[in-house]
Design an enzyme around this catalytic site. Structure first.
Site, PDB file in Angstrom:
ATOM      1  N   SER A 248     -21.514 -38.496   4.607  1.00 12.39           N
ATOM      2  CA  SER A 248     -22.088 -39.101   3.436  1.00 12.39           C
ATOM      3  C   SER A 248     -21.363 -40.355   2.937  1.00 12.39           C
ATOM      4  CB  SER A 248     -22.102 -38.072   2.304  1.00 12.39           C
ATOM      5  OG  SER A 248     -20.777 -37.690   1.949  1.00 12.39           O
TER       6      SER A 248
ATOM      7  N   SER B  42     -17.656 -36.004   6.176  1.00 11.95           N
ATOM      8  CA  SER B  42     -18.212 -37.227   5.591  1.00 11.95           C
ATOM      9  C   SER B  42     -17.312 -38.457   5.583  1.00 11.95           C
ATOM     10  CB  SER B  42     -18.672 -36.949   4.163  1.00 11.95           C
ATOM     11  OG  SER B  42     -19.907 -36.293   4.201  1.00 11.95           O
TER      12      SER B  42
ATOM     13  N   LYS C  32     -15.926 -44.876  -3.025  1.00 10.65           N
ATOM     14  CA  LYS C  32     -17.166 -44.078  -2.937  1.00 10.65           C
ATOM     15  C   LYS C  32     -17.612 -43.674  -4.339  1.00 10.65           C
ATOM     16  CE  LYS C  32     -19.050 -40.039  -0.450  1.00 10.65           C
ATOM     17  NZ  LYS C  32     -18.713 -38.898   0.441  1.00 10.65           N
TER      18      LYS C  32
HETATM   19  N1  GLN Z   1     -22.878 -33.575   6.625  1.00 11.40           N
HETATM   20  C1  GLN Z   1     -22.268 -32.567   5.853  1.00 11.40           C
HETATM   21  C2  GLN Z   1     -23.209 -32.117   4.761  1.00 11.40           C
HETATM   22  O1  GLN Z   1     -24.295 -32.584   4.740  1.00 11.40           O
HETATM   23  C3  GLN Z   1     -20.957 -33.046   5.316  1.00 11.40           C
HETATM   24  C4  GLN Z   1     -21.012 -33.634   3.972  1.00 11.40           C
HETATM   25  C5  GLN Z   1     -19.663 -34.061   3.445  1.00 11.40           C
HETATM   26  O2  GLN Z   1     -18.637 -33.980   4.119  1.00 11.40           O
HETATM   27  N2  GLN Z   1     -19.668 -34.468   2.198  1.00 11.40           N
HETATM   28  O3  GLN Z   1     -22.887 -31.293   3.960  1.00 11.40           O
END
Ligand code: GLN
Length: 446
Positions: A127, A151, A52
């Site tokens: 994400s 994410s 990532k």
């Molecule tokens: N969907 C969550 C957010 O928008 C989780 C993001 C994540 O785990 N990086 O913050």
């Protein structure tokens, strides 16, 4: 490694999982590995992995999918990269994500939208959408993602692959670009539970460069994959199968519980009384920490620098106005508000108190049960351009994953069937440092 590049050449034009493909470096590395003596070769030796793009890779752009870091080439490696290298793995490239890991669809990347390999009209989740899509498309057998509020697990669920968010502290965060430091963990995305266990073993362990990394013993996760889960006690929170959870998702989870029962487990409905506060608590804490972490992007030390700015103030204003996308700016604003002198008592401090209650809810369940099970996401993958219009719906959909980060406990998402051709994810949550049991259960089910 060559097969990986073949598959990337064939599919990534459509899937768009990669932000950078490091073919030359990877092939040279793979070549050089041939010289390693046989007895030095671990279980992941020579295998390709995608990373990532918020994990720092020496000499390879690390953009966080943001214009702010578009041309940022780090001069050192994250600890997980050192460990990947020690394991003899080959990094084939950097994977797309929501900008600074803020989002659940990978549509928030400043550079491209990743498509779900199961249905190219759908999002891969986020994400870590690039990581999950690359594994689902067979472009790489292994990927690293990060999970601050779901994410790793939610994109793994949307793409029908296995995604583990380890216990907070299990994996070093040194060299992970911080979003919300008290919640962030690097996680593992693979096709199978066994592969996942091997990869987590490779990257886990205490690191003197991350004071929040834990000195806990790291067991051999694969050794526990015996298939024997007789006597396992499962808690199923009613909040995880209640209002707002799609019918097809509920059915798949209930089917999975039947399978686990047939293997000798028992389950009971329980309650996580504070889970209704999880999303607002998460958004107060995550944005507060983000507003502080992202202060380092000031247009001076590194990252986007505006052309022709006349003074310091203009550099600050323009680098941030032009370098950050809308969602990131919104979160910096929310977070700054939550920490401001007039509001921090009612917002940040209150959220921290409720965070403790959420953690206590889990601790109480783990006195009586071995694992907590529910869905990884309230629905299957959304259509591209669909829900993202309504950011509040997206924030609310995080309810199944964010409590786990708030409590710091580990959780996995494993595929549990399809609905209308799209994968459903089963979430298995364990107590702190009990990844071995989570893997055992996931593997027995798989
Ligand atoms: N969907 C969550 C957010 O928008 C989780 C993001 C994540 O785990 N990086 O913050």
């Amino acid at each position: 490694t060559e097969d990986s590049f073949k598959q990337i050449a064939k599919l990534d034009g459509k899937v768009q999982a990669f932000l950078a493909v490091t073919e030359k470096e990877a092939l040279a590395k793979a070549e050089s590995l041939d010289n390693e003596p046989m007895d030095k070769r671990g279980p992941l030796f020579g295998l390709p992995i995608g990373i990532k793009d918020n994990i720092i890779t020496k000499g390879i752009t690390t953009t966080c999918a943001s214009k702010m870091l578009e041309n940022f080439v780090p001069v050192y490696d994250a600890t997980v990269m050192d460990k990947i290298n020690q394991a003899g793995m080959v990094n084939v490239g950097k994977l797309n994500m929501d900008e600074f890991a803020m989002g659940s669809t990978t549509e928030r990347s400043a550079f491209k939208t990743t498509h779900n390999p199961w249905n190219l009209n759908c999002v891969p989740g986020g994400s870590s959408g690039g990581s999950a899509a690359a594994v689902a498309a067979g472009e790489v057998p292994f990927a690293l993602g990060t999970d601050t509020g779901g994410s790793v697990r939610q994109p793994a669920a949307f793409c029908g692959v296995v995604g583990m968010k380890p216990t907070y502290g299990r994996v070093s965060r040194y060299g992970l670009v911080a979003f919300a430091s008290s919640l962030d963990q690097i996680g593992t995305i693979t096709r199978t539970v066994e592969d996942n266990a091997l990869l987590l073993n490779a990257i886990s362990g205490v690191d003197h460069r991350d004071s929040s990394s834990a000195s806990q013993q790291v067991p051999d996760f694969r050794a526990g994959l015996t298939g024997d889960i007789k006597g396992l006690r499962i808690a199923v929170p009613k909040e995880y199968l209640g209002e707002g959870i799609a019918e097809d998702v509920k059915e798949s989870v209930l089917e999975a519980l039947k399978v686990l029962e047939s293997l000798g487990a028992t389950w009971e409905e329980v309650t996580l009384p504070h889970s209704k506060y999880a999303s607002p608590v998460y958004y107060a804490i995550a944005t507060a920490e983000a507003s502080s972490n992202l202060a380092r992007f000031d247009g001076i030390r590194y990252g986007y620098h505006p052309e022709g700015a006349k003074n310091l103030e203009e550099i600050y204003l323009r680098s941030r106005a032009e370098g950050f996308g809308t969602e990131v700016k919104k979160r910096i604003l929310y977070g700054t508000y939550a920490l401001s002198a007039d509001h921090h008592e009612d917002l940040y401090v209150k959220a921290m108190k409720v965070r403790t209650l959420i953690a206590q809810d889990f601790a109480a369940l783990f006195e009586k049960y071995d694992v907590v099970i529910g869905p990884s996401s309230a629905t299957t993958a959304y259509e591209i351009g669909g829900v993202v219009q309504n950011q509040l719906t997206l924030y609310a959909n995080d309810v199944l994953t964010v409590s786990v980060n708030l409590a710091g406990v580990p959780a996995i998402s494993v595929p549990c069937g399809l609905s209308n051709g799209l994968p459903v994810g089963l979430q298995i949550i364990g107590k702190h440092f009990d990844e071995a049991l989570i893997y055992k259960v996931a593997h027995a089910y798989e």
